[in-house]
Design a protein around this motif. Sequence first.
Motif, PDB file in Angstrom:
ATOM      1  N   ARG A 148      -0.544   0.904 -12.598  1.00 31.84           N
ATOM      2  CA  ARG A 148      -1.749   0.856 -11.978  1.00 31.84           C
ATOM      3  C   ARG A 148      -1.534   1.295 -10.430  1.00 31.84           C
ATOM      4  O   ARG A 148      -1.872   0.143  -9.605  1.00 31.84           O
ATOM      5  N   THR A 166       1.607   0.723  -9.003  1.00 32.92           N
ATOM      6  CA  THR A 166       2.027  -0.755  -8.138  1.00 32.92           C
ATOM      7  C   THR A 166       3.539  -0.487  -8.411  1.00 32.92           C
ATOM      8  O   THR A 166       4.521   0.167  -9.677  1.00 32.92           O
ATOM      9  N   LYS A 175      -0.733  -6.674  -9.775  1.00 28.50           N
ATOM     10  CA  LYS A 175      -1.647  -6.822  -9.155  1.00 28.50           C
ATOM     11  C   LYS A 175      -1.017  -6.466  -7.346  1.00 28.50           C
ATOM     12  O   LYS A 175      -1.752  -5.832  -6.664  1.00 28.50           O
ATOM     13  N   LYS A 176      -0.392  -7.600  -6.798  1.00 24.64           N
ATOM     14  CA  LYS A 176      -0.258  -8.283  -5.645  1.00 24.64           C
ATOM     15  C   LYS A 176       0.362  -6.274  -5.534  1.00 24.64           C
ATOM     16  O   LYS A 176      -0.055  -6.447  -3.973  1.00 24.64           O
ATOM     17  N   TYR A 177       1.054  -5.718  -5.672  1.00 26.58           N
ATOM     18  CA  TYR A 177       1.425  -4.747  -5.054  1.00 26.58           C
ATOM     19  C   TYR A 177       0.819  -3.245  -5.122  1.00 26.58           C
ATOM     20  O   TYR A 177       1.616  -2.118  -5.666  1.00 26.58           O
ATOM     21  N   SER A 178       0.018  -3.170  -6.130  1.00 30.22           N
ATOM     22  CA  SER A 178      -1.286  -2.526  -6.505  1.00 30.22           C
ATOM     23  C   SER A 178      -1.774  -1.148  -5.369  1.00 30.22           C
ATOM     24  O   SER A 178      -2.379  -2.807  -4.978  1.00 30.22           O
ATOM     25  N   SER A 179      -1.298  -0.109  -5.583  1.00 27.38           N
ATOM     26  CA  SER A 179      -1.548   0.400  -4.401  1.00 27.38           C
ATOM     27  C   SER A 179      -3.665   0.767  -4.658  1.00 27.38           C
ATOM     28  O   SER A 179      -4.187   0.927  -4.177  1.00 27.38           O
ATOM     29  N   ARG A 180      -4.056   0.829  -6.078  1.00 24.35           N
ATOM     30  CA  ARG A 180      -4.964   0.763  -6.907  1.00 24.35           C
ATOM     31  C   ARG A 180      -5.981  -0.236  -6.372  1.00 24.35           C
ATOM     32  O   ARG A 180      -7.392   0.194  -6.846  1.00 24.35           O
ATOM     33  N   GLY A 181      -5.527  -1.783  -6.271  1.00 28.25           N
ATOM     34  CA  GLY A 181      -5.809  -2.674  -6.226  1.00 28.25           C
ATOM     35  C   GLY A 181      -7.535  -2.868  -7.662  1.00 28.25           C
ATOM     36  O   GLY A 181      -6.805  -1.964  -8.958  1.00 28.25           O
ATOM     37  N   SER A 182      -8.624  -2.926  -7.354  1.00 32.31           N
ATOM     38  CA  SER A 182      -9.622  -2.506  -8.134  1.00 32.31           C
ATOM     39  C   SER A 182     -10.311  -1.917  -7.931  1.00 32.31           C
ATOM     40  O   SER A 182     -11.663  -2.123  -8.739  1.00 32.31           O
ATOM     41  N   ASP A 183      -9.662  -0.993  -7.485  1.00 31.60           N
ATOM     42  CA  ASP A 183     -10.374   0.454  -7.398  1.00 31.60           C
ATOM     43  C   ASP A 183     -10.854   0.542  -9.358  1.00 31.60           C
ATOM     44  O   ASP A 183      -9.826   0.995  -9.995  1.00 31.60           O
ATOM     45  N   TYR A 210     -10.561   5.626  -7.237  1.00 32.23           N
ATOM     46  CA  TYR A 210      -9.216   5.565  -6.258  1.00 32.23           C
ATOM     47  C   TYR A 210      -8.150   7.171  -6.416  1.00 32.23           C
ATOM     48  O   TYR A 210      -8.204   7.653  -5.610  1.00 32.23           O
TER      49      TYR A 210
END
Length: 289
Positions: free
Chosen positions: A40, A42, A165-173, A178
Amino acid sequence: MVGMFVMGARAYLDMRTIPEGANEIGVQSSKWSWSMDYGRGTYHPELHLLVNEPVKLTMQSSDVIHSLYIPAFRAKKDVVPGRYNYMWFHPTKVTEKVSDKELAEATKWTEESATAWDYDKWQFTPDGYRFYDLYCAEYCGQDHSQMQTVVVVHETREDLDAWIKKYSSRGSDTLEAYGEKLYARRGCIGCHTVDGTSGTGPTYKDAFGTPRKLANGETVVMDENYVRESILVPKAKVVAGFQPVMPSYKGQLSDDDLDSLVAYIKTLSANAEVASDASAEEATEDETE
Ligand code: HEC
Ligand SMILES: [Cu+2]
């Protein structure tokens, strides 16, 4: 002697046999830091695990031999350039979270003194988790002794997922959305168009799922494996009529990033669906080989 051998062999086999369904984390080591890949998008230097869940580390080194060592787990394994090494373990003790008050004080102190987070001083992470130490146990050069990080064991899957999730560059994309961002951010856009015109590299428009003519005279259908390989080892299959100038992105894109790029390139082709069937067949063939 036989008794000792049997006991030793049992422990050794247990250590070497990775249980099925173990969670996987990628570990990249380089002079003089660790980077864990949680999928994801991260990446993080800290190793975060879930209690009572076996986890498998797939480890590689981008320069010299390092060695991942977690004294509290009695676990150590070399990380060698040019190959994947694996290790697994089954964490059984949660590392507690400190109180919000304690965390706030440490955060404030760190901001005011404008320094990096001091793990030694606080004995908990910037997110407030207590930890085990993780060291490099192979002398790997000047800052070898600085090559350490921490291991956090979460109590629940939700807590771990929230941290990832906090460190994910994709986030909710979505993968596709993404992938489009990466296409621009990682510079693919400089050489590949999406409108059918050729640039330094071939266009992505209607490419996925179609046969590609290679410089060596062979033809391959662009499927997921081909796209991955083109990104990681561009020189493995050079497209006819183009110079082999694409840089390798090995070690710079996570699995999730690659999946995103594949998904995006697929959306640009009218032939994408046909191709995924073909590549599924190919994959089964590969396994029987
Ligand atoms: C400096 C220019 C350059 C950059 C930047 C670049 N590429 Fe390429 N790419 C090429 C060239 C030239 C080829 C064709 C020659 C070859 O196969 O190596 C190619 C081939 C490919 C292919 C196979 C294409 C086909 O039609 O069969 C894929 C897939 C690909 N690149 C993806 C990417 C992705 C994804 C990125 C960004 C992460 C990227 N490239 C960045 C130049 C580039
Ligand atoms: Cu090291």
